[in-house]
Design a protein around this motif. Structure first.
Motif, PDB file in Angstrom:
ATOM      1  N   LEU A   1      34.323 -46.540 -13.931  1.00 31.34           N
ATOM      2  CA  LEU A   1      35.008 -45.494 -13.050  1.00 31.34           C
ATOM      3  C   LEU A   1      33.770 -44.640 -12.253  1.00 31.34           C
ATOM      4  CD1 LEU A   1      37.802 -43.922 -15.320  1.00 31.34           C
ATOM      5  CD2 LEU A   1      37.963 -45.467 -13.271  1.00 31.34           C
ATOM      6  N   ALA A   2      32.532 -44.888 -12.763  1.00 27.81           N
ATOM      7  CA  ALA A   2      31.397 -44.471 -11.756  1.00 27.81           C
ATOM      8  C   ALA A   2      31.279 -45.121 -10.403  1.00 27.81           C
ATOM      9  CB  ALA A   2      30.297 -44.458 -12.717  1.00 27.81           C
ATOM     10  N   SER A   3      32.191 -46.117 -10.282  1.00 29.04           N
ATOM     11  CA  SER A   3      32.201 -46.889  -9.130  1.00 29.04           C
ATOM     12  C   SER A   3      32.663 -46.241  -7.969  1.00 29.04           C
ATOM     13  CB  SER A   3      32.424 -48.325  -9.146  1.00 29.04           C
ATOM     14  OG  SER A   3      33.922 -48.462  -9.619  1.00 29.04           O
ATOM     15  N   LEU A   4      33.691 -45.375  -8.511  1.00 29.55           N
ATOM     16  CA  LEU A   4      34.271 -44.386  -7.502  1.00 29.55           C
ATOM     17  C   LEU A   4      33.223 -43.585  -6.603  1.00 29.55           C
ATOM     18  CD1 LEU A   4      37.409 -43.076  -9.729  1.00 29.55           C
ATOM     19  CD2 LEU A   4      37.588 -44.806  -7.902  1.00 29.55           C
ATOM     20  N   LYS A   5      32.491 -43.169  -7.178  1.00 32.20           N
ATOM     21  CA  LYS A   5      31.391 -42.508  -6.347  1.00 32.20           C
ATOM     22  C   LYS A   5      30.889 -43.407  -5.152  1.00 32.20           C
ATOM     23  CE  LYS A   5      30.145 -39.436 -10.110  1.00 32.20           C
ATOM     24  NZ  LYS A   5      28.819 -38.853 -10.913  1.00 32.20           N
ATOM     25  N   ASP A   6      30.810 -44.748  -5.323  1.00 30.85           N
ATOM     26  CA  ASP A   6      30.499 -45.611  -4.170  1.00 30.85           C
ATOM     27  C   ASP A   6      31.306 -46.117  -3.300  1.00 30.85           C
ATOM     28  OD1 ASP A   6      27.846 -45.415  -5.492  1.00 30.85           O
ATOM     29  OD2 ASP A   6      28.305 -47.083  -7.053  1.00 30.85           O
ATOM     30  N   GLY A   7      32.457 -45.306  -3.527  1.00 36.76           N
ATOM     31  CA  GLY A   7      33.573 -45.511  -2.475  1.00 36.76           C
ATOM     32  C   GLY A   7      34.553 -47.031  -3.065  1.00 36.76           C
ATOM     33  N   GLN A   8      34.261 -47.475  -4.101  1.00 33.33           N
ATOM     34  CA  GLN A   8      35.102 -48.333  -4.892  1.00 33.33           C
ATOM     35  C   GLN A   8      36.302 -47.839  -5.419  1.00 33.33           C
ATOM     36  OE1 GLN A   8      32.672 -51.022  -7.331  1.00 33.33           O
ATOM     37  NE2 GLN A   8      30.855 -50.979  -5.964  1.00 33.33           N
ATOM     38  N   VAL A   9      37.359 -48.681  -5.799  1.00 31.18           N
ATOM     39  CA  VAL A   9      38.465 -48.266  -6.171  1.00 31.18           C
ATOM     40  C   VAL A   9      38.827 -48.797  -7.777  1.00 31.18           C
ATOM     41  CG1 VAL A   9      39.702 -48.193  -4.049  1.00 31.18           C
ATOM     42  CG2 VAL A   9      39.775 -50.340  -5.369  1.00 31.18           C
ATOM     43  N   ALA A  10      39.718 -48.106  -8.200  1.00 24.92           N
ATOM     44  CA  ALA A  10      40.012 -48.578  -9.696  1.00 24.92           C
ATOM     45  C   ALA A  10      41.298 -49.032  -9.647  1.00 24.92           C
ATOM     46  CB  ALA A  10      39.943 -47.601 -10.654  1.00 24.92           C
TER      47      ALA A  10
END
Length: 666
Positions: free
Chosen positions: A416-425
């Motif tokens: 979920l840390a990828s959300l900070k990079d503009g990615q989605v879950a």
């Protein structure tokens, strides 16, 4: 300001904005949703409509005020369809229960007039004439009852409006409308139900041979008729039970439809079999009744099974009502606990902030809460939409890094840390259905019509409080088609957990605004579970009418039974049974019949509750059958109390019989 707006008169609210502010908050500058046009004197609506239509863009429509009013009235009527259907369904249940009361009454009346009818047959009356006389009598009774019921219904409708006002509910002002359809339906149903319920007793009376009838007061059913009845009842019950089990195994809407059909046949089959079931079931409690209550208990148990048809018809009315009450209770308690578990398992937040009216929150609330004392994590649940491969998907815009602290999220792959990079879950079910996995790049079309690509940074197990897509709030704001984001809730994690000090800090940060609701975790559980409890209470209230009819059936049966057994009661009094034990005998008979019907209803209701629950289990995480033993115990105790209350008048009448007069009664 004052207004005659119907929504306001019905208890709603209306807020007016100047045009620029409304466009800024809800649309875009220069954009209108609709416009109202008034005609000059002498210009017809039709002519004005023809003048306006060519001036409108292709995606806009125009209509007259009358057409708009008619459409809105039709929409309101359509919105009430489900409520009307539910009320009619419960009215049908009450009528179905009433059929047993009417049929039982005519059966007992005809049994008392057997010799009279036989004498009519002996002096030349045909079977058709006997049947016709009974049906005409039923028609007269049905007409009188329909008149009384219709007037009581009008009074009830007026009373309900006043009651809703006292409880805070409001409905638009206006006269009580009594349509010809309502009048015709009320009288047609009342008369037809009464005549149909009396048809079988009338047919049975017409078949009695004059000589046989004049030689015996009681026309008992033949062995052949009972065998045929029990065989038919057994087959219907098995078919209905098979349908219920099959529907539970199938699941989904089709499964529930199969269960509804199976329940109907199972209930009919059990009603047919109840006279057969009465003897063995009541025989189980006979030793206890004899031991505790002596001769009164022994006589009560024997009287309860003396006429199995009558006992069955009386118990059936209670069984129907308690089948529905029990089934609803089992289902309601099970769903309530599943929802409560879902709430506690999925939420870590200490508080949820939302608008009390259900509208979306303003961005300023999020900024204010971020500065509040004691707030350690803060995430909105902001609605967003985008299109993937031509299919629309809803998304929850959240605060990266904080969302994990306010919701329980199980990550199956990625981070979920990828959300900070503009990615989605993406939720696991949605990912599986579309063949997506962590690392995939999805071509999307955003709400503002712009196109782009989104990378799947994580796949998580669905959380019922979030959409299938979870995206960073900055991405939603960047591609929003509205100037005002749709923030449904704000979830807060506080230092030290929920406390009065932390709650007060949240309230103060929002400016002590009464339009905003601040809920702790228990309030959230109560909110989601409260709907189930409210629905259960409404169901109980609607089914109370059917149970009241069943109580009248017990009173009726006992009164007729006492009347038929006057000579027997007189003999019992003559050989030493005092008035107190006569009363006890009648009361125990009523309790035995009531509890017998309740046991049948509770058993069938649990079966139906389990079956319907199985069809819902796939859609409700953590679903597990819960049998509310405490409520079932209360239902059985209430059934016993119903028997006691129903027996008060018949028992008193039996105890007051003059023994010498009763002995001479034929």
């Amino acid at each position: 300001f004052t207004t005659e707006d119907g929504a306001v008169n019905a208890g709603g609210s209306l807020v007016l904005f100047d045009t620029a502010t409304a466009q800024q908050l809800y649309l875009k500058p220069g954009v209108f949703q609709n416009a109202t046009v008034s005609a000059e004197a002498g210009v017809s609506d039709r002519k004005l409509l023809d003048e306006i239509t060519p001036l409108l863009p292709k995606d806009a429509t125009a209509q007259t005020g009358k057409a708009l009013a008619d459409r809105q009235a039709k929409d309101i009527e359509s919105g009430l369809t489900s409520l009307n259907t539910m009320l009619l369904a419960f009215a049908g249940i009450a009528l179905f229960v009433g059929v047993f009361l009417i049929a039982n009454t005519f059966t007992m009346l005809i049994a008392q007039r057997t010799r009279e009818l036989a004498l009519m047959r002996a002096i030349g009356a045909t079977r058709r004439q006997v049947k016709r006389s009974v049906l005409l009598e039923a028609g007269v009774v049905g007409t009188l009852a329909s008149v009384i019921g219709f007037l009581l219904g009008l009074g009830l409708a007026t009373g309900l409006r006043s009651a809703m006002g006292l409880m805070g509910g409001k409905i638009p002002a206006g006269p009580l409308i009594v349509s010809p359809t309502a009048v015709g339906s009320a009288f047609a149903v009342g008369i037809l139900i009464t005549v149909l319920a009396a048809w079988l007793p009338a047919r049975r009376a017409a078949k009695i041979a004059p000589v046989a009838a004049m030689s015996s007061v009681h026309a008992t059913a033949s062995v052949k008729s009972l065998v045929v009845r029990n065989s038919i009842g057994g087959v219907i019950t098995l078919l209905g039970s098979a349908g219920i089990v099959g529907g539970a195994a199938s699941g989904g809407t089709s499964g529930r439809q199969l269960i509804a059909a199976g329940a109907f046949f199972a209930l009919i089959g059990v009603i047919i079999l109840i006279p057969l079931l009465s003897r063995p079931v009541i025989a189980l409690v006979r030793p206890a009744l004899k031991k505790v209550f002596g001769v009164s208990g022994k006589l009560a148990s024997q009287n309860a099974v003396r006429n199995p048809r009558r006992t069955g018809a009386t118990a059936s009315a209670l069984a129907i009502g308690l089948t529905l009450v029990t089934g609803i209770s089992v289902l309601g308690v099970t769903l309530g606990q599943a929802i409560d578990k879902m709430t506690t398992d999925n939420i870590k937040a200490d508080y949820m902030v939302s608008m009390a009216s259900g509208d979306s929150l303003d961005e300023s609330a999020l900024r204010a809460l971020s500065k509040a004392d004691g707030v350690t994590a803060l995430s909105p649940q902001q609605a967003a939409w985008f299109e993937v491969d031509g299919e629309y998907h809803s998304a929850s815009a959240v605060t990266p890094g904080d969302v994990e602290q306010v919701f329980s999220l199980t990550v199956e792959s990625g981070s979920l840390a990828s959300l900070k990079d503009g990615q989605v879950a993406v939720g696991s079910k949605t990912a599986k259905e579309n063949g997506w996995k962590t690392g995939d790049t999805l071509p999307v079309k955003f709400d503002d019509e712009k196109k782009g690509e989104l990378k799947v940074g994580a796949v998580y197990k669905e959380n019922e409080f979030l959409s299938p897509f979870v995206i960073p709030k900055e991405l939603a704001d960047e591609h929003s088609a509205s100037t005002r984001p749709e923030i449904r809730e704000i979830w807060i994690k506080a230092d030290g957990g929920a406390s009065k000090a932390n709650e007060q800090a949240v309230v103060d940060a929002l400016g002590d605004n009464p339009a905003m609701s601040v809920m702790d975790r228990q309030d959230i559980r109560d909110m989601f579970g409260g709907f189930i409890n409210t629905a259960l209470n409404i169901m109980y209230g609607l089914l109370a009418m059917a149970l009241l009819i069943a109580v009248l059936g017990v009173v009726n049966t006992l009164a007729m039974s006492v009347f038929e057994r006057q000579q027997e009661i007189g003999m019992l009094r003559a050989i030493g049974l005092d008035r107190g034990r006569v009363k006890r005998m009648v009361r125990l008979e009523a309790v035995v019949i009531s509890v017998f019907g309740a046991v049948i209803g509770v058993g069938l209701g649990v079966f139906l509750g389990w079956a319907i629950g199985r069809t819902l289990s796939a859609d409700i995480p953590g679903y597990a059958l819960v049998i509310p033993w405490d409520r079932l115990g209360v239902f059985l105790l209430l059934a016993a109390l119903v028997g006691v209350l129903a027996s008060l008048w018949p028992a008193r009448s039996a105890a007051k019989l003059n023994m010498l007069t009763a002995i001479k009664t034929e």
